[in-house]
Design a protein around this motif. Structure first.
Motif, mmCIF file in Angstrom:
data_model
loop_
_atom_site.group_PDB
_atom_site.id
_atom_site.type_symbol
_atom_site.label_atom_id
_atom_site.label_comp_id
_atom_site.label_asym_id
_atom_site.label_seq_id
_atom_site.Cartn_x
_atom_site.Cartn_y
_atom_site.Cartn_z
ATOM 1 N N SER A 68 32.829 22.910 71.743
ATOM 2 C CA SER A 68 31.399 22.403 72.085
ATOM 3 C C SER A 68 31.379 20.856 72.275
ATOM 4 O O SER A 68 31.786 20.180 71.178
ATOM 5 C CB SER A 68 30.535 22.849 70.695
ATOM 6 N N LEU A 69 30.583 20.322 72.968
ATOM 7 C CA LEU A 69 30.639 18.776 73.147
ATOM 8 C C LEU A 69 29.254 18.381 72.336
ATOM 9 O O LEU A 69 29.049 17.266 72.047
ATOM 10 C CB LEU A 69 30.271 18.418 74.560
ATOM 11 N N GLY A 70 28.343 19.241 72.242
ATOM 12 C CA GLY A 70 27.005 19.201 71.293
ATOM 13 C C GLY A 70 25.873 19.854 71.770
ATOM 14 O O GLY A 70 25.921 20.911 72.388
ATOM 15 N N LEU A 111 28.168 20.807 85.109
ATOM 16 C CA LEU A 111 27.937 19.356 85.133
ATOM 17 C C LEU A 111 29.437 18.831 85.095
ATOM 18 O O LEU A 111 30.279 19.227 84.417
ATOM 19 C CB LEU A 111 26.888 18.913 84.131
ATOM 20 N N GLU A 112 29.322 17.457 85.344
ATOM 21 C CA GLU A 112 30.232 16.537 85.129
ATOM 22 C C GLU A 112 30.610 16.265 83.913
ATOM 23 O O GLU A 112 29.927 16.138 83.135
ATOM 24 C CB GLU A 112 30.187 15.158 85.945
ATOM 25 N N TYR A 113 31.713 16.370 83.347
ATOM 26 C CA TYR A 113 32.243 16.093 82.031
ATOM 27 C C TYR A 113 32.297 14.346 82.074
ATOM 28 O O TYR A 113 33.218 13.842 82.613
ATOM 29 C CB TYR A 113 33.693 16.569 81.904
ATOM 30 N N ALA A 114 31.593 13.927 80.881
ATOM 31 C CA ALA A 114 31.450 12.412 80.723
ATOM 32 C C ALA A 114 32.503 12.183 79.464
ATOM 33 O O ALA A 114 32.223 12.640 78.258
ATOM 34 C CB ALA A 114 30.189 12.235 80.263
ATOM 35 N N ALA A 115 33.525 11.843 79.729
ATOM 36 C CA ALA A 115 34.621 11.793 78.858
ATOM 37 C C ALA A 115 34.564 10.991 77.546
ATOM 38 O O ALA A 115 35.265 11.144 76.689
ATOM 39 C CB ALA A 115 35.993 11.445 79.595
HETATM 40 CL CL1 LIG Z 1 26.454 17.212 79.877
HETATM 41 C C1 LIG Z 1 27.916 16.485 79.552
HETATM 42 C C2 LIG Z 1 28.913 15.963 80.020
HETATM 43 N N1 LIG Z 1 29.868 15.555 79.181
HETATM 44 C C3 LIG Z 1 29.147 15.489 78.019
HETATM 45 C C4 LIG Z 1 29.575 14.990 76.683
HETATM 46 N N2 LIG Z 1 30.960 14.447 76.560
HETATM 47 C C5 LIG Z 1 31.588 14.267 75.486
HETATM 48 C C6 LIG Z 1 32.807 13.499 75.616
HETATM 49 C C7 LIG Z 1 33.744 12.956 74.434
HETATM 50 C C8 LIG Z 1 33.136 13.268 73.130
HETATM 51 N N3 LIG Z 1 33.659 12.985 72.196
HETATM 52 C C9 LIG Z 1 34.762 11.594 72.257
HETATM 53 C C10 LIG Z 1 35.588 11.494 71.088
HETATM 54 O O1 LIG Z 1 34.774 11.457 69.873
HETATM 55 C C11 LIG Z 1 34.147 12.502 69.410
HETATM 56 C C12 LIG Z 1 33.126 12.779 70.891
HETATM 57 C C13 LIG Z 1 31.907 13.924 72.889
HETATM 58 C C14 LIG Z 1 31.134 14.364 74.042
HETATM 59 N N4 LIG Z 1 28.781 15.220 75.762
HETATM 60 C C15 LIG Z 1 27.900 15.718 75.805
HETATM 61 C C16 LIG Z 1 26.879 15.885 74.590
HETATM 62 C C17 LIG Z 1 25.429 16.774 74.617
HETATM 63 C C18 LIG Z 1 25.028 16.866 73.513
HETATM 64 C C19 LIG Z 1 25.322 16.409 72.247
HETATM 65 N N5 LIG Z 1 26.489 15.441 72.265
HETATM 66 C C20 LIG Z 1 27.305 15.255 73.340
HETATM 67 C C21 LIG Z 1 27.215 16.367 76.830
HETATM 68 N N6 LIG Z 1 27.923 16.073 78.026
#
Ligand SMILES: Clc1cnc2c(Nc3ccc(N4CCOCC4)cc3)nc(-c3cccnc3)cn12
Length: 267
Positions: free
Chosen positions: A18-20, A90-94
């Protein structure tokens, strides 16, 4: 050559961490099995969308997103749904969320802030050229790509952070311009000038670490209407000049503060 159009479905993806958490569901890292393509899968729960009576908004946002192609706007590849959920590819925002980096840094250097404002301006000029406005410019809605490039990620429903002060800011007044908090000056609320105002608020927040009118909701309203904003002395005079003025987007990219910090010198 145009890729052959194919129906997306969940089985095509390996779903990762999960990214968030979003307002209407969660965002997961995913990989398309055939190609190994990495993307983000935003899962919206239909019952929550129906309860939130935002189904028209979801359709409109999908419609708008499908036609956007810009390096500073998070790419939308497609969508599919099952009985209970809608999935957005969606595009992954790294590099994750901009505001997480802002929290860690407390505030950004003028050079870093100027790069973000220049990229934001470029994205907004593109969106306005497509008559797409009011992209809800808040740090929560901005992600960073693999090389730290800015990606506008909000399309109508923002993603909530799992923790941190931002929860109190959801539905924040902080980013609203005077004409929207002061009904007497109600002009067409949804025109491009809104984005210009929010860009100034964003610039302030990147340089100072907090929003210019952050206060109790009623005080925030008054302070926005009065344009009562204090800019700390550590902010350079060129930056102050740009924050205070609502100048057209094409002028932003020629502003001395942007030119000084952005070697590329956007055209
Ligand atoms: Cl849509 C979408 C595309 N990419 C993302 C993304 N990418 C992303 C990458 C890397 C890290 N980490 C990098 C190392 O440290 C820990 C976090 C978090 C999110 N996050 C969210 C999101 C949504 C809600 C809350 N929080 C993050 C939505 N996204």
């Amino acid at each position: 050559k145009q890729p052959v159009f194919k129906q997306f479905q969940l089985g095509m993806f390996e779903v990762g961490r999960s990214l968030g958490k979003g307002k209407f569901g969660r965002v997961y890292l995913a990989r398309e099995r055939q190609t190994g393509f990495i993307c983000a899968l935003k899962v919206l729960h239909k019952n929550e969308i129906v309860q939130g009576r935002v189904e028209k908004q979801v359709c409109r946002e999908i419609e708008i997103q499908s036609n956007l192609r810009h390096p500073n706007v998070l790419r939308f590849y497609g969508y599919f749904y099952d009985s209970k959920r809608i999935f957005l590819i969606l595009e992954y925002a790294a590099k994750g969320e901009l505001y997480k980096h802002l929290q860690k840094a407390r505030r950004f250097s003028e050079s870093r802030a100027a790069q973000y404002i220049a990229q934001m301006t470029s994205a907004l000029r593109y969106l306005h050229s497509k008559r797409v406005i009011h992209r809800d410019i808040k740090p929560e809605n901005i992600l960073l790509g693999r090389h730290g490039e800015l990606k506008m990620a909000d399309f109508g429903w923002s993603v909530h952070a799992p923790s941190g002060r931002r929860i109190t800011k959801c539905g924040t007044l902080d980013y609203l311009p005077p004409e929207m908090v002061d009904p007497r000056r109600c002009q067409n609320p949804y025109d491009e000038k809104i984005d210009l105002w929010s860009l100034g608020v964003l610039m302030y927040e990147l340089l100072v670490g907090s929003a210019p009118f952050e206060d109790t909701p009623s005080m925030t309203q008054k302070r926005i209407a009065r344009g009562d904003m204090k800019i700390p002395s550590f902010v350079s005079s060129e930056a102050k000049d740009l924050i205070r003025k609502r100048i057209p987007l094409e002028k932003v990219q020629q502003h001395p503060w942007i030119m000084k910090h952005c070697l590329a010198g956007e055209k």
